[in-house]
Design a protein around this motif. Structure first.
Motif, short mmCIF file in Angstrom:
data_model
loop_
_atom_site.label_atom_id
_atom_site.label_comp_id
_atom_site.label_asym_id
_atom_site.label_seq_id
_atom_site.Cartn_x
_atom_site.Cartn_y
_atom_site.Cartn_z
N ARG A 42 -59.26 2.83 4.40
CA ARG A 42 -60.63 3.29 4.61
C ARG A 42 -61.59 2.30 3.96
O ARG A 42 -61.20 1.49 3.10
CB ARG A 42 -60.84 4.69 4.07
CG ARG A 42 -60.75 4.78 2.56
CD ARG A 42 -61.15 6.16 2.06
NE ARG A 42 -60.79 6.34 0.68
CZ ARG A 42 -61.40 5.77 -0.37
NH1 ARG A 42 -62.44 4.99 -0.16
NH2 ARG A 42 -60.99 5.97 -1.60
N SER A 43 -62.85 2.37 4.37
CA SER A 43 -63.90 1.54 3.79
C SER A 43 -65.23 2.26 4.00
O SER A 43 -65.30 3.23 4.76
CB SER A 43 -63.92 0.16 4.46
OG SER A 43 -64.85 -0.68 3.81
N ASN A 44 -66.28 1.76 3.36
CA ASN A 44 -67.61 2.34 3.56
C ASN A 44 -68.20 1.96 4.91
O ASN A 44 -69.11 2.61 5.39
CB ASN A 44 -68.56 1.89 2.44
CG ASN A 44 -68.17 2.48 1.10
OD1 ASN A 44 -67.51 3.52 1.04
ND2 ASN A 44 -68.55 1.82 0.03
N VAL A 45 -67.70 0.87 5.49
CA VAL A 45 -68.11 0.43 6.82
C VAL A 45 -66.86 0.31 7.68
O VAL A 45 -65.75 0.45 7.17
CB VAL A 45 -68.87 -0.92 6.76
CG1 VAL A 45 -70.18 -0.77 5.99
CG2 VAL A 45 -68.02 -2.01 6.14
N ASN A 46 -67.02 0.04 8.96
CA ASN A 46 -65.86 -0.05 9.83
C ASN A 46 -64.88 -1.12 9.39
O ASN A 46 -65.29 -2.23 9.00
CB ASN A 46 -66.29 -0.36 11.27
CG ASN A 46 -66.78 0.87 11.99
OD1 ASN A 46 -66.71 1.99 11.47
ND2 ASN A 46 -67.29 0.67 13.19
N ALA A 76 -64.24 3.54 10.02
CA ALA A 76 -64.27 3.52 8.56
C ALA A 76 -62.94 3.98 7.97
O ALA A 76 -62.58 3.61 6.86
CB ALA A 76 -65.41 4.39 8.05
N SER A 77 -62.21 4.78 8.73
CA SER A 77 -60.89 5.24 8.31
C SER A 77 -59.92 4.99 9.45
O SER A 77 -60.15 5.45 10.57
CB SER A 77 -60.95 6.74 7.97
OG SER A 77 -59.69 7.20 7.54
N ASP A 106 -63.17 -5.59 6.44
CA ASP A 106 -64.16 -4.67 7.01
C ASP A 106 -65.35 -5.43 7.60
O ASP A 106 -65.41 -6.67 7.50
CB ASP A 106 -64.58 -3.61 5.99
CG ASP A 106 -65.39 -4.16 4.82
OD1 ASP A 106 -65.92 -5.29 4.90
OD2 ASP A 106 -65.51 -3.42 3.82
#
Length: 167
Positions: A42-46, A76-77, A106
């Motif tokens: 996962r990340s805060n952005v894609n 994002a995930s 990301d």
């Protein structure tokens, strides 16, 4: 105290931005046909890029790293999988060591690389037994200890003969 404050000020923006986080990696072996690698992140952005890197432990002059660009829908995930189809590429001998790691990127250009993991391409269809003596390791699944001991004795005799013949 001032030095510590400056270090925190430099580190904080990087931590606040986030970046890809690998939640889980796993492998699934279907000997001898396939070795599948899975990852969730996962990340805060894609997440826009996932790459699997792997090396087969073999006797050679150069260590070769192979890469697989994993197909997935940017989000994002994400959960992604890549399967190594041994029927198309040729199989690996049982017990071959394979090192692997992942790189995740990301949309902000931040990247994370996982630690290297080691797995053995083992033939799990049988209950293997092992006998070690000197430089010889004997693996068998059918027969008793006396059978294995006889094979080991022959292997040791052959090695002795080869050493005498070839030095």
């Amino acid at each position: 105290g001032l030095v510590l404050f400056l270090i925190l000020a430099v580190v904080s923006p990087v931590q606040a931005q986030g970046g890809p986080v690998v939640l889980d990696t796993s492998t699934r072996l279907n000997f001898p046909a396939e070795l599948a690698f899975s990852l969730s992140a996962r990340s805060n952005v894609n997440i826009t890029g996932i790459r699997l890197h792997y090396m087969v432990d073999q006797l050679s002059f150069a260590r070769v790293t192979s890469e697989a660009q994993v197909q997935f829908e940017p989000a994002a995930s994400v959960t992604a999988e890549w399967a190594w189809d041994m029927r198309r590429t040729g199989g690996l001998p049982p017990g071959t060591a394979v090192s692997y790691w992942w790189t995740v990127v990301d949309a902000a250009g931040q990247r994370v690389q996982t630690d290297v993991k080691l797995l053995h391409f083992d033939d799990t269809r049988y209950r293997w037994q092992t006998l070690n003596e000197g430089n010889v390791s004997l693996h068998w699944y059918k027969g008793d200890e006396a059978f294995a001991r006889e094979l080991m004795n022959r292997a040791q005799e052959t090695l002795t003969r080869l050493a005498e013949d070839t030095g």
